[in-house]
Enzyme design. Structure first.
Site, PDB file in Angstrom:
ATOM      1  N   ARG A   1      -1.146   9.006   8.901  1.00 31.13           N
ATOM      2  CA  ARG A   1      -0.978   7.581   9.202  1.00 31.13           C
ATOM      3  C   ARG A   1      -0.501   6.798   7.971  1.00 31.13           C
ATOM      4  O   ARG A   1      -1.020   6.972   6.866  1.00 31.13           O
ATOM      5  CB  ARG A   1      -2.309   6.998   9.657  1.00 31.13           C
ATOM      6  CG  ARG A   1      -2.287   5.517   9.938  1.00 31.13           C
ATOM      7  CD  ARG A   1      -3.677   5.062  10.330  1.00 31.13           C
ATOM      8  NE  ARG A   1      -4.581   5.248   9.229  1.00 31.13           N
ATOM      9  CZ  ARG A   1      -5.044   4.282   8.444  1.00 31.13           C
ATOM     10  NH1 ARG A   1      -4.674   3.025   8.655  1.00 31.13           N
ATOM     11  NH2 ARG A   1      -5.880   4.535   7.465  1.00 31.13           N
TER      12      ARG A   1
ATOM     13  N   ARG B   1      -0.761   8.842   1.697  1.00 38.48           N
ATOM     14  CA  ARG B   1      -2.133   9.287   1.422  1.00 38.48           C
ATOM     15  C   ARG B   1      -2.324  10.795   1.388  1.00 38.48           C
ATOM     16  O   ARG B   1      -3.156  11.294   0.623  1.00 38.48           O
ATOM     17  CB  ARG B   1      -3.053   8.738   2.493  1.00 38.48           C
ATOM     18  CG  ARG B   1      -3.342   7.333   2.223  1.00 38.48           C
ATOM     19  CD  ARG B   1      -4.519   6.849   2.972  1.00 38.48           C
ATOM     20  NE  ARG B   1      -4.487   5.416   2.763  1.00 38.48           N
ATOM     21  CZ  ARG B   1      -4.950   4.535   3.607  1.00 38.48           C
ATOM     22  NH1 ARG B   1      -5.512   4.930   4.723  1.00 38.48           N
ATOM     23  NH2 ARG B   1      -4.882   3.262   3.337  1.00 38.48           N
TER      24      ARG B   1
ATOM     25  N   GLU C   1       0.855  -1.192   0.000  1.00 36.70           N
ATOM     26  CA  GLU C   1       0.000   0.000   0.000  1.00 36.70           C
ATOM     27  C   GLU C   1       0.885   1.233   0.000  1.00 36.70           C
ATOM     28  O   GLU C   1       2.115   1.134   0.158  1.00 36.70           O
ATOM     29  CB  GLU C   1      -0.956  -0.018   1.202  1.00 36.70           C
ATOM     30  CG  GLU C   1      -2.033  -1.083   1.058  1.00 36.70           C
ATOM     31  CD  GLU C   1      -2.966  -1.190   2.243  1.00 36.70           C
ATOM     32  OE1 GLU C   1      -2.924  -0.332   3.143  1.00 36.70           O
ATOM     33  OE2 GLU C   1      -3.738  -2.157   2.284  1.00 36.70           O
TER      34      GLU C   1
ATOM     35  N   HIS D   1     -11.482   9.497   6.252  1.00 30.43           N
ATOM     36  CA  HIS D   1     -11.219   8.073   6.457  1.00 30.43           C
ATOM     37  C   HIS D   1     -10.717   7.743   7.855  1.00 30.43           C
ATOM     38  O   HIS D   1     -11.141   6.768   8.447  1.00 30.43           O
ATOM     39  CB  HIS D   1     -10.192   7.637   5.419  1.00 30.43           C
ATOM     40  CG  HIS D   1      -9.850   6.183   5.436  1.00 30.43           C
ATOM     41  ND1 HIS D   1     -10.783   5.205   5.166  1.00 30.43           N
ATOM     42  CD2 HIS D   1      -8.676   5.530   5.674  1.00 30.43           C
ATOM     43  CE1 HIS D   1     -10.203   4.011   5.236  1.00 30.43           C
ATOM     44  NE2 HIS D   1      -8.929   4.181   5.564  1.00 30.43           N
TER      45      HIS D   1
ATOM     46  N   HIS E   1      -9.032   9.379   2.626  1.00 28.42           N
ATOM     47  CA  HIS E   1      -8.587   8.291   1.762  1.00 28.42           C
ATOM     48  C   HIS E   1      -8.736   8.760   0.325  1.00 28.42           C
ATOM     49  O   HIS E   1      -9.781   9.290  -0.048  1.00 28.42           O
ATOM     50  CB  HIS E   1      -9.419   7.033   2.013  1.00 28.42           C
ATOM     51  CG  HIS E   1      -8.787   5.793   1.463  1.00 28.42           C
ATOM     52  ND1 HIS E   1      -8.646   5.575   0.102  1.00 28.42           N
ATOM     53  CD2 HIS E   1      -8.223   4.726   2.080  1.00 28.42           C
ATOM     54  CE1 HIS E   1      -8.037   4.418  -0.083  1.00 28.42           C
ATOM     55  NE2 HIS E   1      -7.761   3.883   1.105  1.00 28.42           N
TER      56      HIS E   1
HETATM   57  C1  SIN Z   1      -7.444   0.522   2.396  1.00 27.31           C
HETATM   58  O1  SIN Z   1      -7.756  -0.648   2.241  1.00 27.31           O
HETATM   59  O2  SIN Z   1      -7.094   1.265   1.490  1.00 27.31           O
HETATM   60  C2  SIN Z   1      -7.526   1.083   3.771  1.00 27.31           C
HETATM   61  C3  SIN Z   1      -6.400   0.640   4.582  1.00 27.31           C
HETATM   62  C4  SIN Z   1      -6.156   1.606   5.697  1.00 27.31           C
HETATM   63  O3  SIN Z   1      -6.821   2.626   5.794  1.00 27.31           O
HETATM   64  O4  SIN Z   1      -5.240   1.359   6.483  1.00 27.31           O
END
Ligand code: SIN
Length: 536
Positions: A383, A287, A118, A348, A241
């Protein structure tokens, strides 16, 4: 006649933090889990991406720490980050012992954990269960907790306020003694009494018009702790998000960052990638950077959204890796195997919260906070993706170990202080529900318009003025009418929104998730957690 109930541990909330704590505490005394809907309803259950943890051969604690510090834009507490990251593998082992079924794959005939990637992670380190990791974890924790004879569940019970020594009239060091809660079915207000109150109520996405969060995320824990006088830190850092599905009906549906981790690319309406103009990590930058870039692209092009394009992957891969997202998109008329998914940023995650140490201790004796409701210093100004489930599991475990060492249940009864029954006064039935819904909408819209990804002093001031009026109105309702679940959530929303605005107004710099056109530079003289608000 009102009911009083006494427990050694009183846990408010039933996500990963609350249930992990309850399971540990059950070994040491009686535990109540008070939760405002069915216990399975929590932000945890909605988490798609997974839980970050160092398990892979190419990974190390140092790398995970470095990625977390980098995403946190200089405001993480390094000792806290290191402690949480290092405890991760032990907590993953606990979850697996409870039956959590993380995805695996075969490598040279050996089964190994399948790790996702991610934004902001320099390597693959996200353990996941398809794209419904949170639900898998929540269900296994809940099954284990329900099987524990010393854990009592109080579902559909809405925490109203903390009971503290000061509120009882003692002018000494303050201490939390329990909570009042509304039992929604009977309408009764119950006094829950405990010397160890653990707030695990999650975040506050519902403060904003558009959010990836479920309806339960109304800032309850932060609002209650603030009203009781506990210190609240870093509330200006609300994470948006980057990729919430843009669809007229499915407004809260998340398109997991894991989709970009598997090759999804952010593109404009012409199909052109644009993230290379903003960050070398492109679609997998942290993010704050990606959400700001999308906001900028939407404003620049005048379009309502941007797109995630993962059409380069075979349909079978998408069906196996993202069954939930694939099917939900298909039901909404979007075939992600052949067309790009329309997305917009949405509120988010609350990176700030009740100020705690790495063991969940707040500024008030007897009060602890774990998970999204707390601000340990792990997230700093932004975060790192999938660090939140990790924090919930790790800090819950640490908090319980710390409490039973330093504040063990003594079994002493009767307790030192008498808790008075809730006084309802001269209440009437609330027949002006329409006003509650109007105020609820107004808060969420003004927060979206004035306090979202890009801020200015002027917008924050406008928000503050409106919130002051709304707060007065909500207080009037609160004192004059019969208490309902809707009214309690509205009261918490307006208090939480005000904390976000006040914190944002006091940060005269741009950093991480707080970006203001009036102070675009970063002020490096500011230490972690220096936006602290505390009611005196
Ligand atoms: C996501 O699946 O993009 C969210 C994961 C997160 O917010 O840690």
């Amino acid at each position: 006649m009102s009911t009083t109930r006494e427990f050694d541990f009183l846990v408010i909330g039933s996500g990963i933090a609350g249930l992990s704590f309850a399971l540990q505490a059950a070994k040491h005394g009686s535990v109540a889990v008070v939760t405002k809907r069915d216990a399975v309803e929590s932000n945890t259950a909605w988490a798609q991406g997974g839980i970050s943890c160092v398990t892979g051969p190419d990974d190390s604690f140092d790398l995970h720490v470095a990625d977390t510090l980098d995403a946190g834009a200089g405001l993480c507490k390094e000792d806290v980050v290191r402690a949480i990251v290092s405890d991760g593998p032990a907590r993953i082992a606990d979850l697996m012992r409870l039956g959590v079924d993380f995805d695996t794959h075969q490598n040279d005939g050996m089964e190994e954990i399948d790790l996702g990637k991610e934004g902001g992670h320099s390597t693959r380190r996200i353990l996941h269960a398809r794209d419904t990791t949170g639900r898998e974890i929540a269900e296994k924790l809940l099954a284990a907790a329900r099987a524990e004879p010393t854990i009592a569940f109080f579902e559909n019970h809405y925490a109203i306020d903390l009971i503290t020594k000061r509120k009882l009239g003692f002018v000494t060091e303050d201490q939390c003694l329990g909570i009042y809660a509304l039992a929604e079915d009977s309408g009764e207000i119950i006094s829950f009494r405990s010397d160890r109150v653990i707030l695990c109520t999650g975040g506050c996405g519902k403060v904003y018009l558009y959010t990836t969060n479920p309806g339960v995320a109304t800032g309850d824990g932060v609002a209650m702790a603030w009203r009781a006088g506990a210190a609240i830190a870093d509330m200006e850092f609300i994470q948006f998000h980057p990729t919430c599905l843009y669809h007229h009906k499915l407004r809260s549906f998340l398109i997991s960052e894991a989709v970009r981790g598997e090759g999804g690319v952010l593109v404009d309406k012409h199909g052109n990638p644009f993230m290379q103009n903003y960050d070398r990590r492109e679609s997998l930058a942290p993010r704050d950077i990606v959400a700001r870039a999308i906001d900028h692209e939407i404003k620049r092009t005048g379009g309502p959204c941007v797109y995630v394009d993962i059409t380069g992957k075979p349909r079978k891969f998408l069906q196996d890796r993202f069954p939930y997202i694939y099917q939900t998109c298909l039901d909404a008329g979007i075939d992600m195997a052949t067309e790009a998914i329309p997305v917009v940023p949405a509120a988010h995650y609350q990176c700030g919260g009740i100020q705690t140490d790495v063991n969940g201790r707040t500024s008030m004796r007897g009060l602890y906070a774990v998970g999204e409701v707390a601000c340990t210093g792990l997230h700093g100004a932004n975060r790192l993706a999938s660090n939140s489930l990790l924090e919930g599991a790790v800090v819950a475990h640490r908090a319980c170990a710390d409490i039973v060492t330093h504040d063990p249940p003594d079994g002493a009864s009767p307790r030192e202080y008498d808790i008075p029954a809730w006084v309802s006064g001269d209440v009437q039935d609330l027949d002006e529900l329409v006003v509650i819904y109007h105020n609820w909408d107004e808060i969420r819209r003004l927060m979206w318009d004035y306090v979202s990804i890009v801020r200015t002093d002027k917008r924050l001031k406008r928000a503050a003025t409106r919130l002051t009026n709304l707060r007065r109105e909500v207080q009037e309702f609160y004192w004059n009418f019969k208490i309902t679940a809707d009214l309690l959530e509205l009261r918490n929303l307006v208090d939480t929104a005000s904390l976000i605005v006040d914190s944002a107004a006091s940060r005269k710099e741009s950093r991480g998730l707080h970006y203001t056109l009036d102070y675009p530079a970063t002020d490096d003289s500011r230490p972690p957690q220096d936006t602290v608000l505390q009611r005196t």
